[in-house]
Design a protein around this motif. Sequence first.
Motif, PDB file in Angstrom:
ATOM      1  N   SER A 239       0.818  -1.202   0.000  1.00 41.48           N
ATOM      2  CA  SER A 239       0.000   0.000   0.000  1.00 41.48           C
ATOM      3  C   SER A 239       0.859   1.262   0.000  1.00 41.48           C
ATOM      4  O   SER A 239       1.809   1.390   0.751  1.00 41.48           O
ATOM      5  CB  SER A 239      -0.908  -0.078   1.237  1.00 41.48           C
ATOM      6  N   MET A 240       0.540   2.191  -0.894  1.00 43.53           N
ATOM      7  CA  MET A 240       1.256   3.473  -1.020  1.00 43.53           C
ATOM      8  C   MET A 240       0.262   4.589  -0.713  1.00 43.53           C
ATOM      9  O   MET A 240      -0.926   4.418  -0.901  1.00 43.53           O
ATOM     10  CB  MET A 240       1.783   3.630  -2.444  1.00 43.53           C
ATOM     11  N   PRO A 241       0.702   5.771  -0.294  1.00 43.10           N
ATOM     12  CA  PRO A 241       2.073   6.096   0.118  1.00 43.10           C
ATOM     13  C   PRO A 241       2.353   5.565   1.518  1.00 43.10           C
ATOM     14  O   PRO A 241       1.438   5.188   2.235  1.00 43.10           O
ATOM     15  CB  PRO A 241       2.051   7.621   0.143  1.00 43.10           C
ATOM     16  N   PHE A 242       3.632   5.532   1.881  1.00 46.98           N
ATOM     17  CA  PHE A 242       3.976   5.225   3.262  1.00 46.98           C
ATOM     18  C   PHE A 242       5.321   5.866   3.543  1.00 46.98           C
ATOM     19  O   PHE A 242       6.014   6.301   2.621  1.00 46.98           O
ATOM     20  CB  PHE A 242       4.009   3.707   3.498  1.00 46.98           C
ATOM     21  N   ALA A 243       5.673   5.891   4.826  1.00 44.31           N
ATOM     22  CA  ALA A 243       6.960   6.482   5.199  1.00 44.31           C
ATOM     23  C   ALA A 243       7.738   5.512   6.061  1.00 44.31           C
ATOM     24  O   ALA A 243       7.170   4.777   6.854  1.00 44.31           O
ATOM     25  CB  ALA A 243       6.742   7.781   5.966  1.00 44.31           C
ATOM     26  N   SER A 244       9.035   5.507   5.879  1.00 43.76           N
ATOM     27  CA  SER A 244       9.905   4.827   6.828  1.00 43.76           C
ATOM     28  C   SER A 244      10.575   5.908   7.679  1.00 43.76           C
ATOM     29  O   SER A 244      10.560   7.084   7.323  1.00 43.76           O
ATOM     30  CB  SER A 244      10.943   3.977   6.106  1.00 43.76           C
ATOM     31  N   ALA A 245      11.150   5.484   8.785  1.00 39.51           N
ATOM     32  CA  ALA A 245      11.813   6.439   9.666  1.00 39.51           C
ATOM     33  C   ALA A 245      12.960   5.736  10.361  1.00 39.51           C
ATOM     34  O   ALA A 245      12.943   4.516  10.519  1.00 39.51           O
ATOM     35  CB  ALA A 245      10.832   6.971  10.710  1.00 39.51           C
ATOM     36  N   LYS A 282       1.324  14.819  -5.842  1.00 43.52           N
ATOM     37  CA  LYS A 282       1.814  14.592  -4.479  1.00 43.52           C
ATOM     38  C   LYS A 282       0.907  15.224  -3.411  1.00 43.52           C
ATOM     39  O   LYS A 282       1.362  15.963  -2.538  1.00 43.52           O
ATOM     40  CB  LYS A 282       3.260  15.108  -4.337  1.00 43.52           C
ATOM     41  N   LYS A 283      -0.381  14.928  -3.553  1.00 43.86           N
ATOM     42  CA  LYS A 283      -1.340  15.391  -2.543  1.00 43.86           C
ATOM     43  C   LYS A 283      -1.080  14.662  -1.232  1.00 43.86           C
ATOM     44  O   LYS A 283      -0.502  13.579  -1.223  1.00 43.86           O
ATOM     45  CB  LYS A 283      -2.772  15.045  -3.011  1.00 43.86           C
ATOM     46  N   HIS A 284      -1.538  15.226  -0.136  1.00 40.44           N
ATOM     47  CA  HIS A 284      -1.449  14.524   1.159  1.00 40.44           C
ATOM     48  C   HIS A 284      -2.817  14.491   1.817  1.00 40.44           C
ATOM     49  O   HIS A 284      -3.441  15.532   1.983  1.00 40.44           O
ATOM     50  CB  HIS A 284      -0.421  15.198   2.071  1.00 40.44           C
ATOM     51  N   GLU A 327       1.818  19.457  -1.751  1.00 43.84           N
ATOM     52  CA  GLU A 327       1.126  19.281  -0.472  1.00 43.84           C
ATOM     53  C   GLU A 327       1.919  18.430   0.502  1.00 43.84           C
ATOM     54  O   GLU A 327       1.974  18.714   1.701  1.00 43.84           O
ATOM     55  CB  GLU A 327      -0.232  18.596  -0.691  1.00 43.84           C
ATOM     56  N   THR A 328       2.516  17.359   0.002  1.00 45.26           N
ATOM     57  CA  THR A 328       3.220  16.458   0.915  1.00 45.26           C
ATOM     58  C   THR A 328       4.410  17.175   1.558  1.00 45.26           C
ATOM     59  O   THR A 328       4.618  17.114   2.770  1.00 45.26           O
ATOM     60  CB  THR A 328       3.673  15.187   0.177  1.00 45.26           C
ATOM     61  N   LEU A 329       5.157  17.896   0.733  1.00 46.18           N
ATOM     62  CA  LEU A 329       6.266  18.686   1.260  1.00 46.18           C
ATOM     63  C   LEU A 329       5.734  19.719   2.261  1.00 46.18           C
ATOM     64  O   LEU A 329       6.283  19.892   3.356  1.00 46.18           O
ATOM     65  CB  LEU A 329       6.986  19.373   0.094  1.00 46.18           C
ATOM     66  N   GLY A 330       4.649  20.368   1.903  1.00 48.51           N
ATOM     67  CA  GLY A 330       4.044  21.377   2.769  1.00 48.51           C
ATOM     68  C   GLY A 330       3.547  20.779   4.076  1.00 48.51           C
ATOM     69  O   GLY A 330       3.710  21.362   5.155  1.00 48.51           O
ATOM     70  N   TYR A 331       2.923  19.602   3.967  1.00 51.39           N
ATOM     71  CA  TYR A 331       2.427  18.918   5.158  1.00 51.39           C
ATOM     72  C   TYR A 331       3.567  18.690   6.149  1.00 51.39           C
ATOM     73  O   TYR A 331       3.448  18.980   7.336  1.00 51.39           O
ATOM     74  CB  TYR A 331       1.796  17.583   4.761  1.00 51.39           C
ATOM     75  N   PRO A 498       8.802   5.421  -6.727  1.00 52.50           N
ATOM     76  CA  PRO A 498       8.226   6.498  -5.916  1.00 52.50           C
ATOM     77  C   PRO A 498       9.181   7.674  -5.755  1.00 52.50           C
ATOM     78  O   PRO A 498      10.401   7.499  -5.806  1.00 52.50           O
ATOM     79  CB  PRO A 498       7.988   5.846  -4.552  1.00 52.50           C
ATOM     80  N   ASN A 499       8.616   8.823  -5.549  1.00 51.13           N
ATOM     81  CA  ASN A 499       9.421   9.965  -5.144  1.00 51.13           C
ATOM     82  C   ASN A 499       9.569   9.946  -3.628  1.00 51.13           C
ATOM     83  O   ASN A 499       8.777   9.332  -2.932  1.00 51.13           O
ATOM     84  CB  ASN A 499       8.762  11.266  -5.586  1.00 51.13           C
ATOM     85  N   VAL A 500      10.597  10.642  -3.160  1.00 55.55           N
ATOM     86  CA  VAL A 500      10.886  10.645  -1.728  1.00 55.55           C
ATOM     87  C   VAL A 500      10.850  12.066  -1.194  1.00 55.55           C
ATOM     88  O   VAL A 500      11.527  12.944  -1.722  1.00 55.55           O
ATOM     89  CB  VAL A 500      12.287  10.041  -1.473  1.00 55.55           C
ATOM     90  N   ILE A 501      10.032  12.276  -0.170  1.00 57.63           N
ATOM     91  CA  ILE A 501      10.096  13.529   0.585  1.00 57.63           C
ATOM     92  C   ILE A 501      10.850  13.185   1.863  1.00 57.63           C
ATOM     93  O   ILE A 501      10.471  12.255   2.580  1.00 57.63           O
ATOM     94  CB  ILE A 501       8.689  14.050   0.961  1.00 57.63           C
ATOM     95  N   GLU A 502      11.924  13.916   2.118  1.00 56.20           N
ATOM     96  CA  GLU A 502      12.823  13.543   3.223  1.00 56.20           C
ATOM     97  C   GLU A 502      12.973  14.632   4.276  1.00 56.20           C
ATOM     98  O   GLU A 502      13.792  15.528   4.124  1.00 56.20           O
ATOM     99  CB  GLU A 502      14.211  13.202   2.654  1.00 56.20           C
ATOM    100  N   PRO A 503      12.217  14.538   5.372  1.00 55.45           N
ATOM    101  CA  PRO A 503      12.506  15.413   6.508  1.00 55.45           C
ATOM    102  C   PRO A 503      13.630  14.782   7.337  1.00 55.45           C
ATOM    103  O   PRO A 503      13.561  13.619   7.694  1.00 55.45           O
ATOM    104  CB  PRO A 503      11.190  15.414   7.307  1.00 55.45           C
TER     105      PRO A 503
END
Lengths: 656, 656
Positions: A239-245, A282-284, A327-331, A498-503
Amino acid sequence: MASNTTKTGQPLDRAILDSLLRRRLFYTPSFEIYGGVSGLYDYGPPGCALQANIVDTWRKHFVLEEDMLEVDCTMLTPHDVLKTSGHVDKFADWMCKDPKTGEIFRADHLVEEVLESRLKGDKEARGQKVVVDEEKDNKRKKKVKETKVVKLEDATVKEYEEVLAKIDNYNGEELGQLIVKYNITNPVTGAELLPPVSFNLMFQTSIGPSSNLRGYLRPETAQGQFLTFQKLLEFNQQSMPFASASIGKSFRNEISPRAGLLRVREFLMAEIEHFVDPEGGKKHPRFHEVQDMELAFLSREIQLSGRTEVEKMTIGKAVSTGLVDNETLGYFLARIQLFLLRIGIDESKIRLRQHMMNEMAHYATDCWDAELFTSYGWIECVGCADRSAYDLSVHKDKTGAALFVRETRQEPLHIEEWQIDLDKKKFGPRFKKESKTVEAAVDALSQELREKLSLDLEKDGKVEIDVEGVSDGKVVLEKDLIKIEKRTRVENIREYVPNVIEPSFGIGRIFYSLIEHSYWSRPGDEARGVLSFPPVIAPTKVLLVPLSSHQSFKPIVDRIALRLRRVGVSNRVDDSSASIGKRYARNDELGTPLGITVDFQSVKDNTFTLRDRDSMKQVRASEDEIVAAIKSLAEGEETWNDVFKRLPEFLGQDVE
Amino acid sequence: MASNTTKTGQPLDRAILDSLLRRRLFYTPSFEIYGGVSGLYDYGPPGCALQANIVDTWRKHFVLEEDMLEVDCTMLTPHDVLKTSGHVDKFADWMCKDPKTGEIFRADHLVEEVLESRLKGDKEARGQKVVVDEEKDNKRKKKVKETKVVKLEDATVKEYEEVLAKIDNYNGEELGQLIVKYNITNPVTGAELLPPVSFNLMFQTSIGPSSNLRGYLRPETAQGQFLTFQKLLEFNQQSMPFASASIGKSFRNEISPRAGLLRVREFLMAEIEHFVDPEGGKKHPRFHEVQDMELAFLSREIQLSGRTEVEKMTIGKAVSTGLVDNETLGYFLARIQLFLLRIGIDESKIRLRQHMMNEMAHYATDCWDAELFTSYGWIECVGCADRSAYDLSVHKDKTGAALFVRETRQEPLHIEEWQIDLDKKKFGPRFKKESKTVEAAVDALSQELREKLSLDLEKDGKVEIDVEGVSDGKVVLEKDLIKIEKRTRVENIREYVPNVIEPSFGIGRIFYSLIEHSYWSRPGDEARGVLSFPPVIAPTKVLLVPLSSHQSFKPIVDRIALRLRRVGVSNRVDDSSASIGKRYARNDELGTPLGITVDFQSVKDNTFTLRDRDSMKQVRASEDEIVAAIKSLAEGEETWNDVFKRLPEFLGQDVE
């Protein structure tokens, strides 16, 4: 404009704060009894607990809140992985060596310092006022020990200023040219330096006994997450999207560490890799929860204009106007801000600075730093980048691993395209062992060319195709061999990287900034420092002080300490002979938010006073009420004001 | 005797468990898409959460409970520190290289394997039954691929057996002699090997740009704590005893890693250094709290007799009979056992093994390992050693730092001793520039000698003293120059180097043992594995399953998920289309102890079923009651039985 003052508006005296932090063992240079190693620090008990509480809050705020998949990957990393990621080639600074003394200089810092010193000398020679940029000055272990008062040509001044404005953008060769051109030498001895060489900032080692498996200590936690992508996707039931940490130590072999905890060789990072479908903007799904939050932006445009005032606007507006790419970056920018506020960072000392185009990696879509203001100036504490599909793509290309998403399209995709059929039966006998080469060349034909060839085929009954290595590079196919038709192909499966948003959070820098933002001193007494950490973050939640060493107090103190431990509230007993005021003062410096005094009244009726660090106000209530109030304060469910309103104030005893 | 069965008595099939652990991403070989690096593992989401919960429990059980001073020191460690500690010289294994293939063998393992294989071949040749020690066999990546059936001389058999019994005690030279004597070669090619060389197990690197500061990745977290002793003592307001603690990664560059998580190159440790006054028998003020706990001891004596059955006795008796050296050591052995039980380790699979005399470092007073039984045999998971004053002393002697305690004696100490007075006025002119040498020689005289000299002085009016380097090495002092008297000296201050009791936890080994101890499968269905972690330790506490994809369920599921997060309870939603039974089965494998089903009744009256993983029983109650029960279970305040008694059982719906 943020200013270098404490939360109560006093000027922040870093020397006094530093002395407090050393005295209270928040952190201390590592291996000090062996002379120390620069850029390495140990955290003592309060620092260690403060760091653990920041990390714990981070985990709750991000991992638990968003069901992120936390992983713990090794720090030891083999060469090949970091070669692919680009770190072996690019994670480097330029250094110059003095061949006589062996002293090493970071090339860009040296050029910067020498030219600045010359400009300063010039100003003095011209009788102009010299304004020292304290922020910049503070960050350095200075190599240039003295400024010579020498007037420069006007043109030279201009040239120096231009070089300094671009100092971060020179490569090694260019820095070498500047060093020759401006005759920059060892500032102390005057000796000529060797040309700049690249110094990779990774710590190198070898893994296993044979020394032929070269490895490094990771420079970031991200790579382990990328390499595990496929397994994480499967764990997440595709299932997408998801985040690892990931939370863990990373390493950077600085040429010349400086500025205390802000530039160290071993540091704790917390990184998130949010994997998102590049299609669909890249909506959130939770963006609406944060869209009205107002943030302070220092956009690329503002920076280009040479200004430093931030622009405040909602993250909703920043995304809708395109200032923030999606949005995802903004979120995540909004979530980062919420995290920083939650641990106690001063909102007026946060800004989001956008990376300049030449600062970003070529593949990045957009990148922002959450910078925190400290006595060292604005410090990059969190990075938040849209790294596009770069990381997964390079590892996928290098290893062939399936670092992509394969999903059934909800609506099958209908693609109109020119398709080619070859008559295999005739094809084989005609081209014999060259068949495959010709077939491959046909398969590779672009849609554009196929359209053109279909017209040729209709008109001439044959087509001519370029096939490298076969006869004279041209092959003619007649229409009994080849058919070209426009048809509709239905695609049910979609594959994408996938693209990666990285905080990415530098915990040590946040830790230090938080300390500065929490620090103040009691009016009228500069030596009485207070660290006003929120209770959730404070290293120790409660100080237990018996009024005196009277024997009736000890069993009560022990009982309350045990009870608080049982509900997970960290506490310390101070039964030293110092006055109650002194004992509280010590704990103000440790940032302990609450204090319980056990007095003779307590022995009689089992009531206790509870003291608030910041206001020094006290309430008095029964043991049960006090313990419940402490638990609720320590877990952030109530504030002191809530407790103060509902429990009776205690004025009887002045403990200061 | 512990046996290799699951908690429900089934034989433990490690292959099936391994496959579960891989499938559910508890851990996975690192860098697998790059071919992997042996001895390095990444933890996936459930492994990472399980590890974090073990560490969190450890911190509460030890650090918080006993007010320990937690520190976080760097992994990068300069050479000098580890030279002093002895690691540079002694933290090594012996390895042999095949000069042709470059293959490397750990010398002791090779000798052991080859001799064992020959003994096995001999038994076969004699027609005797060969019993394979599976435990031992399992731990290895075997180098000896085939056993040759060859009968040996009886004397040779005896010799081999004697060598194997002492295999851990040979040094490099001795191993080399065995290799020559028994003609041990590369087991595959038969090629002769080079003599054993020492291979240091620390990862080496260099710190800073000039490569002349050699450093290592720490092999343990202890050294950082020793180096900080003085600051910690001060932080503790000079009060003794106290303990420091540290949780962090350490490194060991194994020659040939094996046995999965049990022998790896990068691992998480948690170590305590309890500093205690060596005088007064090392009593512990809280020993009475644990003295009646019964533990399983495998004493030195039992081991020497060749037996393996443990002796059960209370820790109180073990200390009072001298089996365990002192109360403080005994206190920690009991606390270690309590910790292991708290996280879910099977009590019947714990034993305390005492180190043999030749196993302990020369300075150690006593040392015990808490060993856990797994399918790999008994594994050392926690060490607990009384290291005497060794560590602080060596660093103190090397650096001159004040790594000792200085305290005012409660009763001043009266010491009768022979004191010497020199007449300085006459002394100077007599010996001139040799005065200091003579004075130093006088000061250094032992009490015994002083007593003898006082008699000489009385008898002859002069004494003769040895002074190296002055005249002919003898100096005569007449009684106008020297006076020797017995006097009483009063000492108010005492200085001592504390002893260290060091409980040291290998978190990865405990983690793996816990998994084996928690594993079983549903009767009648081997494929349906369950990991029965206690709720406090379980990676995820609650699974939320909507009965179907009906749209009315989603808002309810989201609301409960949010509510659980707010009270700090980790949960995951499974809204996949799999049957409820399948979804629960997946989470049994993940060790999720609780499950909430959201069904049509929930939509109507906001009641929910709560399922227990182990019994598969369910209760049904209102949202508030269910959330409260979950919080109480997750925090270990109630057990499932408590909840099951007070909430109505639900039988209506069979979710299997």
